[in-house]
Design an enzyme around this catalytic site. Structure first.
Site, PDB file in Angstrom:
ATOM      1  N   TYR A   1      43.727  49.012  29.652  1.00 19.70           N
ATOM      2  CA  TYR A   1      42.401  48.899  30.281  1.00 19.70           C
ATOM      3  C   TYR A   1      41.302  49.356  29.309  1.00 19.70           C
ATOM      4  O   TYR A   1      40.282  48.686  29.144  1.00 19.70           O
ATOM      5  CB  TYR A   1      42.396  49.755  31.547  1.00 19.70           C
ATOM      6  CG  TYR A   1      41.145  49.691  32.383  1.00 19.70           C
ATOM      7  CD1 TYR A   1      40.874  48.595  33.202  1.00 19.70           C
ATOM      8  CD2 TYR A   1      40.232  50.745  32.371  1.00 19.70           C
ATOM      9  CE1 TYR A   1      39.731  48.561  33.985  1.00 19.70           C
ATOM     10  CE2 TYR A   1      39.092  50.715  33.154  1.00 19.70           C
ATOM     11  CZ  TYR A   1      38.839  49.623  33.963  1.00 19.70           C
ATOM     12  OH  TYR A   1      37.701  49.579  34.737  1.00 19.70           O
TER      13      TYR A   1
ATOM     14  N   LYS B   1      38.202  47.182  27.801  1.00 19.25           N
ATOM     15  CA  LYS B   1      36.805  47.557  28.049  1.00 19.25           C
ATOM     16  C   LYS B   1      36.074  47.892  26.745  1.00 19.25           C
ATOM     17  O   LYS B   1      34.876  47.665  26.627  1.00 19.25           O
ATOM     18  CB  LYS B   1      36.744  48.733  29.029  1.00 19.25           C
ATOM     19  CG  LYS B   1      37.264  48.374  30.435  1.00 19.25           C
ATOM     20  CD  LYS B   1      36.440  47.263  31.069  1.00 19.25           C
ATOM     21  CE  LYS B   1      36.832  46.980  32.498  1.00 19.25           C
ATOM     22  NZ  LYS B   1      36.002  45.956  33.141  1.00 19.25           N
TER      23      LYS B   1
HETATM   24  P1  NAP Z   1      38.002  45.913  42.705  1.00 23.46           P
HETATM   25  O1  NAP Z   1      37.382  46.420  43.951  1.00 23.46           O
HETATM   26  O2  NAP Z   1      39.455  46.098  42.467  1.00 23.46           O
HETATM   27  O3  NAP Z   1      37.603  44.379  42.524  1.00 23.46           O
HETATM   28  C1  NAP Z   1      38.049  43.644  41.410  1.00 23.46           C
HETATM   29  C2  NAP Z   1      37.426  42.271  41.471  1.00 23.46           C
HETATM   30  O4  NAP Z   1      37.845  41.536  40.326  1.00 23.46           O
HETATM   31  C3  NAP Z   1      37.834  41.510  42.717  1.00 23.46           C
HETATM   32  O5  NAP Z   1      36.707  40.870  43.264  1.00 23.46           O
HETATM   33  C4  NAP Z   1      38.815  40.472  42.153  1.00 23.46           C
HETATM   34  O6  NAP Z   1      38.790  39.235  42.835  1.00 23.46           O
HETATM   35  C5  NAP Z   1      38.268  40.256  40.773  1.00 23.46           C
HETATM   36  N1  NAP Z   1      39.275  39.667  39.889  1.00 23.46           N
HETATM   37  C6  NAP Z   1      40.424  40.228  39.446  1.00 23.46           C
HETATM   38  N2  NAP Z   1      41.104  39.347  38.680  1.00 23.46           N
HETATM   39  C7  NAP Z   1      40.368  38.201  38.648  1.00 23.46           C
HETATM   40  C8  NAP Z   1      40.536  36.944  38.021  1.00 23.46           C
HETATM   41  N3  NAP Z   1      41.604  36.685  37.261  1.00 23.46           N
HETATM   42  N4  NAP Z   1      39.573  35.995  38.199  1.00 23.46           N
HETATM   43  C9  NAP Z   1      38.484  36.255  38.964  1.00 23.46           C
HETATM   44  N5  NAP Z   1      38.272  37.427  39.597  1.00 23.46           N
HETATM   45  C10 NAP Z   1      39.213  38.395  39.433  1.00 23.46           C
HETATM   46  O7  NAP Z   1      37.314  46.601  41.425  1.00 23.46           O
HETATM   47  P2  NAP Z   1      35.854  47.238  41.214  1.00 23.46           P
HETATM   48  O8  NAP Z   1      36.021  48.703  41.218  1.00 23.46           O
HETATM   49  O9  NAP Z   1      34.857  46.578  42.077  1.00 23.46           O
HETATM   50  O10 NAP Z   1      35.638  46.810  39.691  1.00 23.46           O
HETATM   51  C11 NAP Z   1      34.736  45.815  39.285  1.00 23.46           C
HETATM   52  C12 NAP Z   1      34.555  45.926  37.779  1.00 23.46           C
HETATM   53  O11 NAP Z   1      34.063  47.234  37.451  1.00 23.46           O
HETATM   54  C13 NAP Z   1      35.860  45.770  36.998  1.00 23.46           C
HETATM   55  O12 NAP Z   1      35.633  45.080  35.802  1.00 23.46           O
HETATM   56  C14 NAP Z   1      36.263  47.207  36.714  1.00 23.46           C
HETATM   57  O13 NAP Z   1      37.074  47.307  35.587  1.00 23.46           O
HETATM   58  C15 NAP Z   1      34.897  47.841  36.495  1.00 23.46           C
HETATM   59  N6  NAP Z   1      34.898  49.292  36.659  1.00 23.46           N
HETATM   60  C16 NAP Z   1      35.210  49.872  37.856  1.00 23.46           C
HETATM   61  C17 NAP Z   1      35.205  51.261  37.951  1.00 23.46           C
HETATM   62  C18 NAP Z   1      35.538  51.988  39.221  1.00 23.46           C
HETATM   63  O14 NAP Z   1      35.603  53.242  39.185  1.00 23.46           O
HETATM   64  N7  NAP Z   1      35.710  51.316  40.353  1.00 23.46           N
HETATM   65  C19 NAP Z   1      34.891  52.036  36.829  1.00 23.46           C
HETATM   66  C20 NAP Z   1      34.578  51.403  35.638  1.00 23.46           C
HETATM   67  C21 NAP Z   1      34.574  50.017  35.576  1.00 23.46           C
HETATM   68  P3  NAP Z   1      39.906  38.796  43.933  1.00 23.46           P
HETATM   69  O15 NAP Z   1      40.006  39.923  44.927  1.00 23.46           O
HETATM   70  O16 NAP Z   1      39.336  37.530  44.494  1.00 23.46           O
HETATM   71  O17 NAP Z   1      41.177  38.589  43.178  1.00 23.46           O
END
Ligand code: NAP
Length: 246
Positions: free
Chosen positions: A154, A158
């Site tokens: 990851y 990133k």
């Molecule tokens: P999440 O709730 O797990 O949602 C992940 C999203 O990514 C879902 O909408 C999923 O869509 C989509 N996705 C996954 N694989 C995909 C693919 N192959 N094609 C298209 N869509 C895909 O995660 P989140 O926390 O909202 O994270 C969103 C972003 O922020 C990510 O890039 C994550 O790495 C980043 N981030 C999150 C955090 C945190 O603490 N939450 C911290 C740093 C960065 P489906 O459900 O339709 O598959």
């Protein structure tokens, strides 16, 4: 603020992507709500936007697939003629210590988080360059800045996104297209719900502000980067992390 603009948000059916889609639409943008598996969630996001007087459409695409992403972009450009704002938000985790990490878990994370963003930018690049304007916002992570135990796949994806952001920012700077990265810290979504209480406590201990962030904290910055207030900002990585990266 964004009236007349077309925004495409990947992974916008849930979590941070959903909040970003709602914020962009509330500010007047027409939003393409991309999803991979969560069709119903994406349709609910669209319904909410439409109920509030906005414009949106849910479109399925697995962004880790080069050809599928190309067809997705073609579909969007055929219908909407342009994309002004691209938010590469789709992301997955497959955490494990490096000595136990499988090749499959490494590949799926890199293919989604890093290659997915490459696919979207690559397929939209001609359109962005031709229109001589646009905003590309890549959702990175503090893991890409600091590294994180159990997240070598990851963190690499990133950190790779940060390199991609800076390089494309240089390529597009003279064409009026801004490319920036947002690095969220520890945000309350499905991605972090699965963590054990001990892991959450340890993470909270690493945050100077002592608490998790919200999806709104991220959407607020994305909204700023999507608008004209950010016109002279490109190639930057902005942490929204309660001070983790100080
Ligand atoms: P999440 O709730 O797990 O949602 C992940 C999203 O990514 C879902 O909408 C999923 O869509 C989509 N996705 C996954 N694989 C995909 C693919 N192959 N094609 C298209 N869509 C895909 O995660 P989140 O926390 O909202 O994270 C969103 C972003 O922020 C990510 O890039 C994550 O790495 C980043 N981030 C999150 C955090 C945190 O603490 N939450 C911290 C740093 C960065 P489906 O459900 O339709 O598959």
């Amino acid at each position: 603020m964004l009236a007349g603009k077309v925004a495409l948000v990947t992974g916008a059916g849930r979590g941070i992507g959903k909040e970003i889609a709602l914020a962009l639409a509330a500010n007047g943008a027409t939003v393409i709500v991309n999803y991979n598996g969560s069709k119903e969630c994406a349709e609910e996001v669209v319904a909410k936007i439409v109920q509030n007087g906005g414009c949106a459409e849910a479109i399925q695409c697995n962004v880790s697939d080069f050809a599928a992403s190309e067809a997705f972009v073609k579909e969007v450009l055929d219908k909407y003629k342009k994309v002004d704002i691209l938010v590469n938000n789709a992301g997955v985790t497959r955490d494990n210590l490096i000595m136990r990490m499988t090749e499959e878990d490494y590949d799926i994370v890199l293919d989604t988080n890093l290659k997915g963003a490459f696919h979207m930018i690559r397929h939209l690049s001609r359109s962005f360059i031709k229109q001589r304007s646009g905003k590309i916002i890549n959702i990175s992570s503090v893991s890409g800045v600091l590294g994180n135990t159990g997240q070598s796949n990851y963190s690499a994806s990133k950190a790779g996104l940060i390199g991609l952001t800076k390089s494309v920012a240089r390529e597009f700077a003279s064409r009026g297209v801004n490319v920036n990265a947002v690095a969220p810290g520890f945000i309350d979504t499905d991605m972090t719900k699965g963590l054990t209480e001990d892991a959450k406590k340890a993470l909270n201990g690493m945050i100077p502000m002592g608490k998790m962030g919200s999806t709104k904290n991220i959407a607020d910055l994305v909204l700023f980067l999507a608008g004209e207030q950010s016109d002279y900002i490109t190639g930057q990585v902005i942490c929204v992390d309660g001070g983790m990266c100080i």
